[in-house]
Design an enzyme around this catalytic site. Structure first.
Site, mmCIF file in Angstrom:
data_model
loop_
_atom_site.group_PDB
_atom_site.id
_atom_site.type_symbol
_atom_site.label_atom_id
_atom_site.label_comp_id
_atom_site.label_asym_id
_atom_site.label_seq_id
_atom_site.Cartn_x
_atom_site.Cartn_y
_atom_site.Cartn_z
ATOM 1 N N SER A 63 0.851 -1.217 -0.003
ATOM 2 C CA SER A 63 0.121 -0.108 0.020
ATOM 3 C C SER A 63 0.845 1.190 -0.012
ATOM 4 O O SER A 63 1.727 1.464 -0.852
ATOM 5 C CB SER A 63 -0.934 -0.043 1.177
ATOM 6 O OG SER A 63 -2.000 1.047 0.904
ATOM 7 N N GLU A 97 -2.172 -2.698 -7.749
ATOM 8 C CA GLU A 97 -3.250 -2.866 -6.852
ATOM 9 C C GLU A 97 -3.775 -1.529 -6.270
ATOM 10 O O GLU A 97 -3.058 -0.527 -6.272
ATOM 11 C CB GLU A 97 -3.020 -3.716 -5.834
ATOM 12 C CG GLU A 97 -1.967 -3.528 -4.877
ATOM 13 C CD GLU A 97 -2.334 -2.600 -3.678
ATOM 14 O OE1 GLU A 97 -3.703 -2.679 -3.297
ATOM 15 O OE2 GLU A 97 -1.606 -1.746 -3.345
ATOM 16 N N HIS A 116 -5.492 -5.330 -1.116
ATOM 17 C CA HIS A 116 -5.953 -4.983 0.251
ATOM 18 C C HIS A 116 -7.184 -6.149 0.919
ATOM 19 O O HIS A 116 -7.943 -5.939 1.727
ATOM 20 C CB HIS A 116 -6.751 -3.704 0.329
ATOM 21 C CG HIS A 116 -5.671 -2.560 0.103
ATOM 22 N ND1 HIS A 116 -4.859 -2.308 -0.723
ATOM 23 C CD2 HIS A 116 -5.209 -1.664 1.348
ATOM 24 C CE1 HIS A 116 -4.100 -1.183 -0.536
ATOM 25 N NE2 HIS A 116 -4.336 -0.987 0.579
#
Length: 288
Positions: A98, A193, A258
């Site tokens: 992330s 992502e 996630h």
């Protein structure tokens, strides 16, 4: 264990690090990891404190690896406070994803292999057995990991094969890196992502990367999870519409991101993507 971005909850960290201790690891939590910046509560302590803890953990020979506690936001703020040329000669296991993409990009550009995978306080992800087993295997038995997309698999968008270093990570962070001192144009297979990005915003981010020439030396694309969007089908269509014209091998729906099942992958490692078969093969073990 460090927190280079957002603040941690002590109870989640305790639950998450239990999995690491069960593997026989000794876990030391760096001082700023449980801090919260008084003025900017979305940060785990000041930029200076987070950077100092990261540097200390990275350079300390007692530590075999550095785990991030969580993502959130804040890595880009502390990057100017790190001497990356000082850190790069030290090979160390590094785990996070992330917002941590900003660190992956900088370290991968200097030749290091890092792990995009579940973080120390990600109790839902570490609690998912297939993802936990993948992370453990990648760290302790890397030669046993022969398909980075298994067991979840992925869908073929554009068939064919591609080779190169596996790079990338969070789409928003990669786009935000453009024009900064740590920007690095990828040469190889990229994984993408994101979370909480609606269809039009994914379009904007991909279009920004396309216009900048970011994909010019990309040989293949692995699209992971785009979680918590307004319309998952729309996001999938946007990604395909923007990237399919590149004509390079591409798969979609990899369990990377996630969701609770987050398969750890080694960024910076040479891989072979067979988009027709839906496999992603490491060309050598991630760690010796």
């Amino acid at each position: 264990m460090v927190a280079p971005a957002g603040p941690l909850k002590a109870e989640r960290l305790e639950l998450g690090t239990k999995y690491l201790r069960d593997w026989g690891l000794e876990v030391e939590v760096m001082p700023s990891a449980l801090a919260t910046d008084e003025r900017l509560p979305y940060l785990a302590g000041s930029d200076e404190a987070r950077a100092a803890d990261f540097r200390a953990a990275w350079l300390d020979p007692r530590f075999a690896g550095v785990f991030c506690g969580r993502g959130g936001y804040g890595v880009q703020r502390m990057l100017p406070l790190l001497d990356l040329d000082e850190l790069a000669p030290v090979e160390k296991v590094f785990v996070g994803f992330s917002d941590i993409t900003a660190l992956h990009e900088a370290l991968n550009a200097r030749g290091l292999v890092t792990v995009h995978g579940p973080m120390a306080a990600a109790v839902e992800q570490l609690g998912a057995e297939p993802g936990r087993d993948r992370l453990r295997a990648l760290l302790f038995e890397p030669e046993s990991v022969t398909d980075l997309l298994a067991p979840a698999g992925a869908r073929t968008v554009v068939g064919g094969t591609a080779e190169g270093r596996l790079l990338g990570g969070n789409l928003a962070l990669l786009a935000a890196s453009l024009g900064t001192p740590t920007y690095s144009r990828p040469r190889g297979v990229v994984v993408l992502e994101d979370v909480s990005e609606h269809g039009y915003r994914v379009d904007r981010l991909l279009t920004q990367l396309l216009r900048s020439g970011w994909f010019e030396e990309v040989t293949g694309v692995v699209v992971g999870d785009f979680s918590e969007s307004d319309d998952g089908g729309l996001v999938a269509d946007v990604v395909a519409e923007r990237l399919q014209p590149l004509g390079i091998p591409m798969v979609q729906g990899a369990a990377i991101g996630h969701e609770d099942l987050n398969l750890a992958v080694p960024l910076g490692l040479p891989v072979r993507l067979d988009a027709s078969a839906g496999t992603l093969t490491p060309l050598k073990p991630a760690f010796s």
